[in-house]
Design a protein around this motif. Structure first.
Motif, PDB file in Angstrom:
ATOM      1  N   ILE A 335       0.839  -1.208   0.000  1.00 56.98           N
ATOM      2  CA  ILE A 335       0.000   0.000   0.000  1.00 56.98           C
ATOM      3  C   ILE A 335       0.869   1.251   0.000  1.00 56.98           C
ATOM      4  O   ILE A 335       0.610   2.215  -0.730  1.00 56.98           O
ATOM      5  CB  ILE A 335      -0.941  -0.008   1.226  1.00 56.98           C
ATOM      6  N   ALA A 336       1.934   1.239   0.813  1.00 55.87           N
ATOM      7  CA  ALA A 336       2.841   2.392   0.848  1.00 55.87           C
ATOM      8  C   ALA A 336       3.516   2.599  -0.496  1.00 55.87           C
ATOM      9  O   ALA A 336       3.758   3.740  -0.917  1.00 55.87           O
ATOM     10  CB  ALA A 336       3.884   2.199   1.950  1.00 55.87           C
ATOM     11  N   LEU A 337       3.816   1.511  -1.207  1.00 56.40           N
ATOM     12  CA  LEU A 337       4.464   1.624  -2.512  1.00 56.40           C
ATOM     13  C   LEU A 337       3.557   2.254  -3.558  1.00 56.40           C
ATOM     14  O   LEU A 337       4.010   2.985  -4.436  1.00 56.40           O
ATOM     15  CB  LEU A 337       4.915   0.239  -2.989  1.00 56.40           C
ATOM     16  N   PHE A 338       2.266   1.966  -3.473  1.00 56.71           N
ATOM     17  CA  PHE A 338       1.335   2.481  -4.476  1.00 56.71           C
ATOM     18  C   PHE A 338       0.692   3.803  -4.060  1.00 56.71           C
ATOM     19  O   PHE A 338      -0.044   4.398  -4.851  1.00 56.71           O
ATOM     20  CB  PHE A 338       0.233   1.454  -4.756  1.00 56.71           C
ATOM     21  N   LEU A 339       0.950   4.253  -2.833  1.00 51.95           N
ATOM     22  CA  LEU A 339       0.358   5.497  -2.360  1.00 51.95           C
ATOM     23  C   LEU A 339       0.708   6.697  -3.243  1.00 51.95           C
ATOM     24  O   LEU A 339      -0.167   7.532  -3.522  1.00 51.95           O
ATOM     25  CB  LEU A 339       0.789   5.752  -0.911  1.00 51.95           C
ATOM     26  N   PRO A 340       1.958   6.859  -3.730  1.00 50.39           N
ATOM     27  CA  PRO A 340       2.255   8.020  -4.584  1.00 50.39           C
ATOM     28  C   PRO A 340       1.420   8.081  -5.853  1.00 50.39           C
ATOM     29  O   PRO A 340       1.175   9.173  -6.384  1.00 50.39           O
ATOM     30  CB  PRO A 340       3.745   7.826  -4.912  1.00 50.39           C
TER      31      PRO A 340
END
Length: 428
Positions: A335-340
């Motif tokens: 999720i953190a990887l796709f947040l941007p």
């Protein structure tokens, strides 16, 4: 003196770990199944898309070659009867009857040209043939009108300008040089694609670097012959080697994919002589799209991001007693990887705003955000320096933390490791 005598053994153990982990991974059928599934899926999807597009183009060409008979009225006096007849048109004086025939399904098309087509709307009534067989009735009406107008202009050049679409070769400049445009994004942006592929394909292996031995209850036996730092470093280097193998497997088919698909499907590509002069990029255009500093920064960001997330996943794996428990934490990382990407609009519209700065310097979102901004040319040099220091600093921190967590909790088989116990311990 003791350190000097232990060093050769440590290096020997490191090589043993690397060789063992690489051999064990490459012998797994599941590894090759997952690795080969990606290029196979790419080949299948590409072939399907090209085949579908080819079939659609053939269907469109066939529909264009097959004339649609139509009736028309011409209040403008611009329509040339000869041109209309070549397109399948027949003039009529009874617009209501022609329209009613189309409504009743007895005719395909009726076109009513108004007195002034530049100010009034051309009426087109056509028989619906379904979504599977669309017909460009409006295109027929326009083509007949444009061809008739072109016939009435004596100057061929003027007629071409009025009825055609002039080709324009556009160049934009930045700092006295031709700006490469969107093409400059491709090479730096490729590192972002490689990073996502690495996390998706190697994420579970990163997570299980320290979990597997704990699950198999063999940690005590391993640690009697090898130091924890050497073990994890060897596993990490083996993981990098496996990643290189997967990268080569992925890049190979991507290089031969276009030509292979064209050969298999028998696609007839237009020759360069049939294309407009500005349709193919020149060597100067291709050279201007290569931005060595951006490519170098992209490579450094990719390597640092890979090491940072590997250290983070190793640390998580060292805490969890089983792979099942560790896997639940992997979703948060993804999720953190796709947040941007959810904030892509902000990154494009205001790359130096507060939100963009937060995403750029927050450790879990920094790699992806920085790679996106580097590819699009919005990452300032000072931001690049800070981001690289941040990413490599956290990579070293997470890797060191993973080693210490594994050393302290390597035999914590049935429960999560108590973090307070780790930091209260005086062992280093």
């Amino acid at each position: 003196m003791a350190d000097t005598t232990r060093r050769p053994g440590a290096w020997h153990n490191l090589g043993t770990v690397i060789a063992f982990e690489v051999r064990r991974t490459l012998k797994r059928r599941s590894f090759w199944a997952m690795t080969l599934a990606v290029p196979a899926l790419m080949l299948a999807i590409s072939a399907l898309v090209i085949f579908s597009n080819g079939s659609a183009m053939k269907s469109v060409d066939a529909s264009q070659r097959q004339q649609v008979p139509f009736t028309y009225t011409d209040a403008s006096g611009l329509i040339d009867p000869t041109i209309a007849a070549k397109s399948g048109g027949t003039p009529t004086s009874d617009a209501d009857a022609a329209r009613a025939a189309v409504v009743a399904g007895k005719a395909d098309l009726f076109i009513a040209y108004p007195a002034d087509p530049t100010k009034q709307t051309i009426e087109v009534a056509g028989r619906d043939k379904g979504i599977a067989q669309p017909t460009d009735y409006a295109g027929i009406a326009r083509s007949v009108l444009l061809a008739s107008a072109k016939e009435k202009v004596s100057d061929a050049k003027l007629a071409g300008v009025l009825t055609g679409t002039p080709r324009v070769h556009e160049l934009t400049y930045a700092d006295g040089r031709v700006a490469p445009g969107v093409a400059s994004v491709i090479l730096p942006g490729a590192f972002l694609v490689l990073f996502y592929l690495a996390i998706i394909m190697l994420g579970n292996q990163m997570l299980n670097i320290t979990v597997e031995e704990k699950e198999n209850r063999v940690t005590e036996m391993i640690l009697t012959t090898i130091q924890p730092t050497t073990l994890i470093l060897g596993k990490l280097l083996a993981l990098v080697a496996v990643g290189l193998v997967q990268t080569l497997v992925l890049i190979g088919p991507m290089l031969v994919l276009p030509g292979l698909i064209m050969t298999l499907l028998g696609a007839n590509l237009p020759s360069s002589a049939d294309l407009p002069p500005d349709a193919l990029p020149s060597m100067a255009d291709l050279a201007s799209a290569i931005n060595p500093p951006a490519i170098a920064v992209g490579a450094l960001l990719f390597l640092g991001a890979f090491l940072m997330f590997t250290g983070l996943l190793v640390s998580i794996g060292a805490i969890m007693p089983t792979a099942k428990d560790a896997g639940s934490a992997f979703g948060t990382i993804v999720i953190a990887l796709f947040l941007p990407f959810y904030a892509m609009g902000i990154l494009m519209a205001d790359p130096h705003g507060v939100a963009s700065q937060v995403l750029t310097f927050f450790p879990l979102t920094s790699p992806v955000t920085a790679m996106v901004r580097n590819a699009t040319g919005t990452l300032y040099p000072w931001e690049t320096a800070v981001t690289l220091v941040l990413i490599y600093g956290f990579a070293a921190l997470f890797l060191a933390l993973g080693v210490r967590l594994f050393r302290t909790g390597s035999i914590s088989y049935n429960a999560k490791l108590d973090i307070r116990k780790v930091f209260s311990s005086r062992r280093c």
